[in-house]
Design a protein around this motif. Structure first.
Motif, PDB file in Angstrom:
ATOM      1  N   MET A 132      13.945  44.805  34.675  1.00  0.00           N
ATOM      2  CA  MET A 132      14.445  45.913  33.832  1.00  0.00           C
ATOM      3  C   MET A 132      15.209  46.947  34.693  1.00  0.00           C
ATOM      4  O   MET A 132      16.373  47.253  34.439  1.00  0.00           O
ATOM      5  CB  MET A 132      13.240  46.562  33.125  1.00  0.00           C
ATOM      6  N   ALA A 133      14.510  47.440  35.749  1.00  0.00           N
ATOM      7  CA  ALA A 133      15.150  48.425  36.644  1.00  0.00           C
ATOM      8  C   ALA A 133      16.370  47.808  37.321  1.00  0.00           C
ATOM      9  O   ALA A 133      17.402  48.466  37.496  1.00  0.00           O
ATOM     10  CB  ALA A 133      14.146  48.902  37.688  1.00  0.00           C
ATOM     11  N   GLU A 134      16.230  46.493  37.689  1.00  0.00           N
ATOM     12  CA  GLU A 134      17.337  45.800  38.358  1.00  0.00           C
ATOM     13  C   GLU A 134      18.552  45.704  37.432  1.00  0.00           C
ATOM     14  O   GLU A 134      19.690  45.925  37.833  1.00  0.00           O
ATOM     15  CB  GLU A 134      16.889  44.398  38.746  1.00  0.00           C
ATOM     16  N   ASN A 135      18.270  45.379  36.170  1.00  0.00           N
ATOM     17  CA  ASN A 135      19.345  45.276  35.179  1.00  0.00           C
ATOM     18  C   ASN A 135      20.052  46.608  34.997  1.00  0.00           C
ATOM     19  O   ASN A 135      21.275  46.690  34.937  1.00  0.00           O
ATOM     20  CB  ASN A 135      18.785  44.829  33.823  1.00  0.00           C
ATOM     21  N   PHE A 153      20.145  49.024  37.120  1.00  0.00           N
ATOM     22  CA  PHE A 153      20.907  49.347  38.324  1.00  0.00           C
ATOM     23  C   PHE A 153      22.249  48.612  38.332  1.00  0.00           C
ATOM     24  O   PHE A 153      23.295  49.211  38.587  1.00  0.00           O
ATOM     25  CB  PHE A 153      20.111  49.001  39.590  1.00  0.00           C
ATOM     26  N   SER A 154      22.229  47.293  38.028  1.00  0.00           N
ATOM     27  CA  SER A 154      23.508  46.574  38.106  1.00  0.00           C
ATOM     28  C   SER A 154      24.461  47.027  36.994  1.00  0.00           C
ATOM     29  O   SER A 154      25.678  47.015  37.170  1.00  0.00           O
ATOM     30  CB  SER A 154      23.308  45.048  38.101  1.00  0.00           C
ATOM     31  N   TRP A 155      23.906  47.452  35.853  1.00  0.00           N
ATOM     32  CA  TRP A 155      24.753  48.006  34.776  1.00  0.00           C
ATOM     33  C   TRP A 155      25.472  49.259  35.283  1.00  0.00           C
ATOM     34  O   TRP A 155      26.683  49.421  35.125  1.00  0.00           O
ATOM     35  CB  TRP A 155      23.870  48.342  33.561  1.00  0.00           C
ATOM     36  N   LEU A 156      24.688  50.155  35.926  1.00  0.00           N
ATOM     37  CA  LEU A 156      25.281  51.398  36.453  1.00  0.00           C
ATOM     38  C   LEU A 156      26.231  51.094  37.616  1.00  0.00           C
ATOM     39  O   LEU A 156      27.308  51.674  37.725  1.00  0.00           O
ATOM     40  CB  LEU A 156      24.176  52.349  36.921  1.00  0.00           C
ATOM     41  N   ASP A 157      25.810  50.144  38.484  1.00  0.00           N
ATOM     42  CA  ASP A 157      26.610  49.805  39.671  1.00  0.00           C
ATOM     43  C   ASP A 157      27.995  49.296  39.283  1.00  0.00           C
ATOM     44  O   ASP A 157      29.002  49.693  39.885  1.00  0.00           O
ATOM     45  CB  ASP A 157      25.856  48.743  40.477  1.00  0.00           C
ATOM     46  N   GLU A 158      28.033  48.452  38.230  1.00  0.00           N
ATOM     47  CA  GLU A 158      29.320  47.910  37.777  1.00  0.00           C
ATOM     48  C   GLU A 158      30.276  49.019  37.350  1.00  0.00           C
ATOM     49  O   GLU A 158      31.477  48.939  37.510  1.00  0.00           O
ATOM     50  CB  GLU A 158      29.091  46.975  36.591  1.00  0.00           C
ATOM     51  N   ARG A 159      29.693  50.053  36.752  1.00  0.00           N
ATOM     52  CA  ARG A 159      30.522  51.136  36.215  1.00  0.00           C
ATOM     53  C   ARG A 159      30.807  52.244  37.227  1.00  0.00           C
ATOM     54  O   ARG A 159      31.843  52.902  37.165  1.00  0.00           O
ATOM     55  CB  ARG A 159      29.851  51.714  34.965  1.00  0.00           C
ATOM     56  N   LEU A 160      29.841  52.511  38.136  1.00  0.00           N
ATOM     57  CA  LEU A 160      29.992  53.659  39.045  1.00  0.00           C
ATOM     58  C   LEU A 160      30.259  53.263  40.502  1.00  0.00           C
ATOM     59  O   LEU A 160      30.548  54.137  41.330  1.00  0.00           O
ATOM     60  CB  LEU A 160      28.732  54.546  38.988  1.00  0.00           C
ATOM     61  N   GLY A 161      30.130  51.978  40.813  1.00  0.00           N
ATOM     62  CA  GLY A 161      30.347  51.539  42.210  1.00  0.00           C
ATOM     63  C   GLY A 161      29.311  52.112  43.152  1.00  0.00           C
ATOM     64  O   GLY A 161      29.645  52.530  44.265  1.00  0.00           O
ATOM     65  N   LEU A 162      28.034  52.139  42.720  1.00  0.00           N
ATOM     66  CA  LEU A 162      26.984  52.770  43.540  1.00  0.00           C
ATOM     67  C   LEU A 162      26.816  52.073  44.892  1.00  0.00           C
ATOM     68  O   LEU A 162      26.656  52.746  45.920  1.00  0.00           O
ATOM     69  CB  LEU A 162      25.643  52.752  42.783  1.00  0.00           C
ATOM     70  N   THR A 163      26.884  50.723  44.898  1.00  0.00           N
ATOM     71  CA  THR A 163      26.699  49.999  46.161  1.00  0.00           C
ATOM     72  C   THR A 163      27.799  50.364  47.146  1.00  0.00           C
ATOM     73  O   THR A 163      27.528  50.574  48.342  1.00  0.00           O
ATOM     74  CB  THR A 163      26.723  48.467  45.918  1.00  0.00           C
ATOM     75  N   ALA A 164      29.040  50.482  46.629  1.00  0.00           N
ATOM     76  CA  ALA A 164      30.165  50.833  47.515  1.00  0.00           C
ATOM     77  C   ALA A 164      29.943  52.227  48.106  1.00  0.00           C
ATOM     78  O   ALA A 164      30.175  52.454  49.300  1.00  0.00           O
ATOM     79  CB  ALA A 164      31.469  50.782  46.737  1.00  0.00           C
ATOM     80  N   ILE A 165      29.462  53.172  47.268  1.00  0.00           N
ATOM     81  CA  ILE A 165      29.215  54.533  47.775  1.00  0.00           C
ATOM     82  C   ILE A 165      28.119  54.486  48.841  1.00  0.00           C
ATOM     83  O   ILE A 165      28.244  55.070  49.920  1.00  0.00           O
ATOM     84  CB  ILE A 165      28.784  55.489  46.626  1.00  0.00           C
TER      85      ILE A 165
END
Ligand code: HEM
Length: 219
Positions: free
Chosen positions: A1-4, A6-18
């Motif tokens: 759930m948390a992973e999903n 996170f990846s939903w937000l990551d796709e939209r905000l580029g959190l991993t890149a930041i």
């Protein structure tokens, strides 16, 4: 759930890149002196948080400013602690920012391509000192009153425009309610905004250019 999520937000905000750019970047082998910039940023955040709490009870008027400080110290739950942290934090921030400047100077970190990091740093140091100067008047006790009288008098000795500067600082020929109001405005609005903005630019450049390495003897 948390992973999903996170990846939903990551796709939209580029959190991993930041994360990769800001936190997971490679840095040269450095020492404890290199922590003082982050310590300065931490102290600024601490001053902001404790300062906001103080404004809940502090009243910037000559009639009641002193009483409002007494009230914070004696009546408000943990008021003495918040004011104590803000008071000592202010001195500590000046010292830490200054030593951080000495570190970057002695390691030659101000040289190409970091000239602008140094220049924004200079304005940060002046603004930090300005915070100390404007904050000192706020308790409106004898010491604050006379320290500001002397401080503004010193500004008044600048050739040609000294008189003008002194009047602008005081809001008239003498210290008054106007002086207290403008020192308060500069202390809680103008300088914190300038500092917050410049810390953003300063740290952007640190991330973009990378931390300088410790110079070797033949450099
Ligand atoms: C509120 C004040 C300040 C904050 C929050 C701040 C923050 C930082 C941080 C987090 C770093 C990276 C880590 C480090 O090297 O310590 C840094 C680097 C740097 N700062 Fe500051 N700083 C401040 C004031 C100053 C001042 C007063 C100067 C000089 C006049 C300055 C010049 C530099 C330079 C040249 C670097 C690059 C260092 C390098 O690449 O090795 N900073 N600062």
């Amino acid at each position: 759930m948390a992973e999903n999520l996170f990846s939903w937000l990551d796709e939209r905000l580029g959190l991993t890149a930041i994360y990769d750019t800001v936190l997971d970047r490679s840095v040269p082998k450095v020492n404890w002196w290199f922590t003082l910039g982050s310590a300065s940023a931490f102290l600024f955040a601490l001053q902001a948080v404790t300062g906001i709490f103080l404004t809940v009870y502090y009243v910037p008027s000559p009639d009641v400013a002193y009483q409002s400080i007494e009230y914070i110290m004696n009546e408000v739950q943990f008021g003495w602690l918040i004011r104590g942290i803000h008071h000592w934090g202010a001195s500590l921030m000046v010292i830490i920012v200054f030593v951080h400047m000495l570190r970057t100077f002695f390691y030659g970190a101000y040289k190409f391509p970091r000239e602008l990091t140094w220049l924004t740093g200079v304005v940060l140091l002046i603004s930090t000192l300005g915070m100390g100067f404007t904050g000192y008047l706020l308790p409106w006790n004898q010491r604050a009153y006379w320290a500001t009288t002397v401080g503004t008098e010193i500004a008044g000795t600048v050739p040609f425009i000294g008189d003008f500067i002194e009047r602008v600082l005081r809001g008239g020929p003498d210290l008054s309610a106007v002086t207290l109001a403008r020192f308060f405005a500069v202390h809680i609005w103008v300088l914190p905004l300038v500092i917050a903005l410049l810390i953003g630019v300063h740290i952007y450049m640190v991330v973009k250019l990378g931390i300088s390495h410790i110079p070797s003897e033949d450099e």
